[in-house]
Design an enzyme around this catalytic site. Structure first.
Site, PDB file in Angstrom:
ATOM      1  N   SER A  45      -5.906   1.355  -3.167  1.00 14.65           N
ATOM      2  CA  SER A  45      -4.853   2.053  -2.419  1.00 14.65           C
ATOM      3  C   SER A  45      -3.889   2.644  -3.429  1.00 14.65           C
ATOM      4  O   SER A  45      -3.808   2.182  -4.567  1.00 14.65           O
ATOM      5  CB  SER A  45      -4.083   1.075  -1.533  1.00 14.65           C
ATOM      6  N   ASP A  46      -3.147   3.653  -3.025  1.00 16.68           N
ATOM      7  CA  ASP A  46      -1.999   4.044  -3.831  1.00 16.68           C
ATOM      8  C   ASP A  46      -0.985   2.894  -3.731  1.00 16.68           C
ATOM      9  O   ASP A  46      -1.131   1.987  -2.909  1.00 16.68           O
ATOM     10  CB  ASP A  46      -1.416   5.374  -3.339  1.00 16.68           C
ATOM     11  N   CYS A  47       0.027   2.912  -4.600  1.00 12.63           N
ATOM     12  CA  CYS A  47       0.871   1.717  -4.696  1.00 12.63           C
ATOM     13  C   CYS A  47       1.691   1.503  -3.431  1.00 12.63           C
ATOM     14  O   CYS A  47       2.442   2.390  -3.012  1.00 12.63           O
ATOM     15  CB  CYS A  47       1.716   1.786  -5.956  1.00 12.63           C
ATOM     16  N   ALA A  81       0.485   1.345  -0.507  1.00 14.21           N
ATOM     17  CA  ALA A  81      -0.011   2.164   0.606  1.00 14.21           C
ATOM     18  C   ALA A  81      -0.586   1.332   1.748  1.00 14.21           C
ATOM     19  O   ALA A  81      -0.896   1.872   2.802  1.00 14.21           O
ATOM     20  CB  ALA A  81      -1.058   3.162   0.113  1.00 14.21           C
TER      21      ALA A  81
END
Ligand SMILES: *[C@@H]1O[C@H](CO)[C@@H](O)[C@H](O)[C@H]1NC(C)=O
Ligand SMILES: *[C@@H]1O[C@H](CO)[C@@H](O)[C@H](O)[C@H]1NC(C)=O
Length: 778
Positions: free
Chosen positions: A296-298, A300
């Site tokens: 995931s993006d941070c 997310a």
């Protein structure tokens, strides 16, 4: 190979003394041969398949241990001899310490800082793109070998389409064209991961470093007016998804064999990307054949519940992403909520196992479960390769080939250093080395500001800031700059943007130069003896129509954020030691474009509502500089060597969709997926363009081959870049440049439902102002 157990008494003493040396210089790794109690695990047996090793490893883990591994900072499992691992490292344009996986606090204090990607893209030179990826991969390995890293998974490249000129992260991307972006991704990924430039190692099993195609998908808005990426719901049509947003990711996976994907914060048509089973599992894994890990993006995952209210509880969010196919969470949310999600029946242990399988496969492919990695193939990459002459020269070459000459009349450039007695350099971007690096940079090996580099050519150089900062909110320094300009033979202004104006979490609201910059430029050029040179440092485009029109501004140069060697490259170009040949990888729009909401994801124009469309492929409005624009100190001419009309016979027994065909045999429409790659391969052909350098100066030149449909419609791109090649031509030299074309790829169009098709009948190929008709006859 299973390690041979050794008598413990002797061995312990030896390990102890080695241990001290290791603490300082050794990288973390599992399956230490000198420790028989852990190295005898089946998962340490290098002769077994990765699959067998990983399932064995997972079989040793408790549920708590499993859950602990689902985050970027994965803790050690000491009883199994498995060290901690950091999934998050960055290498957007060189190894960086923006992610926590890399530390420049040991023997290695810096890394080669290549130009920000938007400028590297403008070289349109795949070899350079590959070499940069390769250099970053080698430097990463050297840093790991030196014990200054606890991960080798890099979250680059950023291959979202630069859809809107205001996007603060447009600088990180290869621009607005899906083909270029996809090819950039392939070259960079192959380089970083240790594959060959043509991908001949195929799906690489062993990885030198791991690349990550990010951010899947349709993410290109950070923070604009009231909208943030955390809550933005991008409304994307199937058609735009199929021929704009997805192709770079598909190539990154299918041709680049990237071992990582990052799912983006935003929602697409209501569904958060990281919770989208269709996207992560059906599209990426099944259709494209992706077999790496998905992060995931941070934070997310948390936002799916907290900000987007898509999931009712944290456990539902965790269940959603695990079910969708996400494997690891940047942040700590999964560590906190996965156990309760399993207890509440909202997540399945089998999905956790699948995630762990993907994660540990990568760590094994990186060679981190094979004993001391310094004894493995990439183990001999030593600290000397970091900032080596070769890499620093590559950074210079990338900046040279990327920098774009936007305007040069009447041949103001190049300047002749011998003819200049006094020289003025003016502007807030002239003497700030950090600005050259852009975002996601690490500490550079060596850096000169444009002022420092220019001063090496003309001893008598006066510098004036003109504006205190790039924001240029005060006019107080303009008079001083005007006086400096008035006294000089030649003036170079270094203006533009920096990270205070465009960056992650900061999109622009205007395309104009900030504050009083325009006023400063106009007053300085008014006062100067000769037409001035305007250098623009910026990632996104700026509306410099005023400068284009103003004859006192003789030359304009766009240098993106050109990296550690960018000041030097700029000075070489200004003084004619390098002939510029870069081409713009994005459209430069006028300020009026900002009337369109940035939140409108639609690529195609909508003439009823006055919506002009986006990027050179669809945009119908006025341009300041068009996609592919870029001058040189030479002139180049083109000629198609094949006949003006080339009929290409298609085998009619190939599949065609009867519902699509309009029965006119010249205009049959073929569904590309239905045709399949074998049938598509039957109808390829080649075309040759003769390029001539008819100027006085040798130069690297980019040949951009476009196609266009015979009839302009709102649905099809006006033009579409088909392929590109960068060639070196001496003054007066001619070269033949060949392009292999496949109608399924290069003449493809997209139906509203997202199906890719190609149409029989006439098509045009274009290079510069030269066209060639190709008739696809059924
Ligand atoms: C470098 O930083 C890391 C992480 O903060 C630390 O663990 C390590 O001891 C440092 N190394 C040196 C040589 O200072
Ligand atoms: C046309 O395609 C079919 C199916 O691929 C193939 O069997 C046949 O030989 C082709 N005919 C020609 C003339 O190429």
């Amino acid at each position: 190979m299973a390690p041979t157990p050794t008598p413990s008494g002797f061995c312990k003493g030896l390990t102890f003394s080695l241990f001290f040396i290791h603490v300082i210089a050794s990288p973390p790794f599992a399956c230490d041969q000198s420790n028989p109690s852990t190295s005898s695990f089946k998962f340490c047996t290098t002769s077994l398949s990765i699959n067998e090793r990983v399932w064995d490893l997972i079989s040793h883990l408790t549920l708590e241990e499993k859950v602990s591994q689902l985050v970027n900072t994965a803790p050690a499992i000491s009883r199994l001899g498995i060290p901690s691992y950091q999934w998050w490292s960055e290498s957007l344009h060189g190894v960086s310490n923006i992610g926590p996986g890399i530390r420049f606090n040991g023997t290695i204090r810096s890394a080669t800082s290549f130009p920000q990607v938007i400028l590297t893209a403008s070289s349109f030179n795949r070899e350079i793109w590959y070499q940069i990826g390769q250099a970053a991969g080698k430097e990463a390995r050297a840093i790991y070998n030196a014990g200054q890293a606890n991960g080798l998974t890099f979250w680059a490249p950023n291959i979202n389409i630069f859809r809107d000129p205001r996007w603060g992260r447009g600088q990180e991307t290869p621009g607005e064209d899906p083909t270029v972006t996809g090819k950039y991704a392939v070259a960079y990924v192959r380089g970083l991961q240790g594959d060959s430039i043509d991908g001949s190692r195929g799906p690489t099993v062993r990885l030198r470093a791991s690349a990550c195609c990010k951010h899947l998908t349709a993410y290109d808005l950070d923070k604009w007016e009231g909208t943030t990426r955390y809550t933005f719901n991008a409304a994307v049509s199937s058609q735009d998804l199929a021929d704009t947003y997805q192709p770079p990711f598909q190539r990154c996976v299918e041709e680049g064999h990237a071992s990582g994907i990052m799912c983006a914060y935003n929602r697409v048509n209501g569904v958060p990307n990281c919770a989208d089973y269709d996207l992560l599992t059906k599209t990426a894994r099944s259709r494209w054949g992706f077999y790496g890990y998905i992060t995931s993006d941070c934070d997310a995952v948390g936002i799916i519940h907290d900000s987007q209210s898509y999931a009712a509880t944290p456990e539902d969010a965790v269940g959603d992403v695990l079910r969708a196919g996400m494997d690891v969470n940047c942040g700590s949310y999964m560590q906190q909520h996965t156990m309760s999600a399993i207890q509440q029946g909202k997540a399945k242990e089998s999905d956790v196992n699948r995630a762990l399988h993907h994660l540990f496969s990568i760590r094994i492919r990186l060679g981190l479960f094979d004993g001391n990695p310094t004894k493995l193939p990439d183990g001999n990459i030593g600290p000397n390769i970091v900032c080596s002459n070769e890499h620093q020269y590559l950074a210079l070459q990338a900046a040279r080939e990327g920098i774009v000459l936007l305007k040069n009349s009447p041949k103001v450039l190049p300047l002749s250093k011998n003819a200049i007695k006094s020289f003025a350099v003016i502007g807030p971007n002239a003497n700030n080395p950090q600005t050259l690096l852009g975002n996601y940079a690490g500490p550079p090996c060596n850096i000169l500001s444009p002022l420092q580099a220019l001063q090496r050519y003309v001893k008598h150089t006066q510098f004036a800031h003109g504006c205190d900062l790039v924001a240029c909110t005060s006019e107080a320094l303009i008079d001083e700059a005007v006086n400096v300009a008035r006294a000089a033979d030649h003036v170079v202004l270094v203006m533009g943007l920096d990270q205070s104006q465009e960056r992650e979490e900061l999109d622009r609201v205007s395309l104009s130069l900030p504050g009083h910059q325009e006023r400063l430029i106009t007053m300085v050029s008014q006062a100067a003896k000769k037409p001035v040179v305007l250098v623009l440092l910026c990632g996104g485009p700026v509306d410099v129509s005023f400068a284009k029109r103003n004859s006192k501004i003789g030359a304009m140069v766009w240098a993106g954020y050109p990296g550690e060697a960018g000041g030097t490259a700029l000075a070489e170009i200004i003084f004619g030691e390098h002939n510029p040949g870069g081409k713009l990888p994005m459209t430069w729009y006028p300020e009026e474009f900002t009337k369109i909401p940035m939140t409108n994801m639609r690529m195609r124009p909508d003439l009823n509502s006055g919506y002009p469309g986006r990027t050179y492929r669809f945009y119908r409005g006025r341009e300041v500089f068009r996609y592919g624009h870029g001058l040189s100190y030479s002139t180049y001419s083109y000629e198609f060597l094949s006949p003006a009309i080339t009929p290409l016979y298609l085998n009619l027994s190939l599949y065609r969709d009867p519902s699509l065909s309009n029965q006119d045999s010249e205009h049959l429409i073929y569904d590309i997926d239905q045709l399949g790659s074998e049938a598509c391969d039957q109808v390829q052909f080649s075309t040759t363009v003769r390029v001539r350098n008819s100027g006085q100066m040798d130069g690297q030149h980019v040949v951009l081959l476009f196609s266009r449909p015979p009839v302009v419609s709102n649905d099809a791109p006006k033009r579409q870049l088909v392929d590109f090649k960068s060639v070196y031509l001496k003054a007066g030299e001619m070269r033949e440049v060949h392009f292999e074309l496949r109608p399924c790829e290069h003449f493809a169009g997209t139906l509203e439902d997202g199906r890719r098709v190609f149409e029989g009948g006439p098509h045009y190929l274009m290079v510069g102002n030269v066209e060639r008709l190709v008739i696809l006859v059924a």
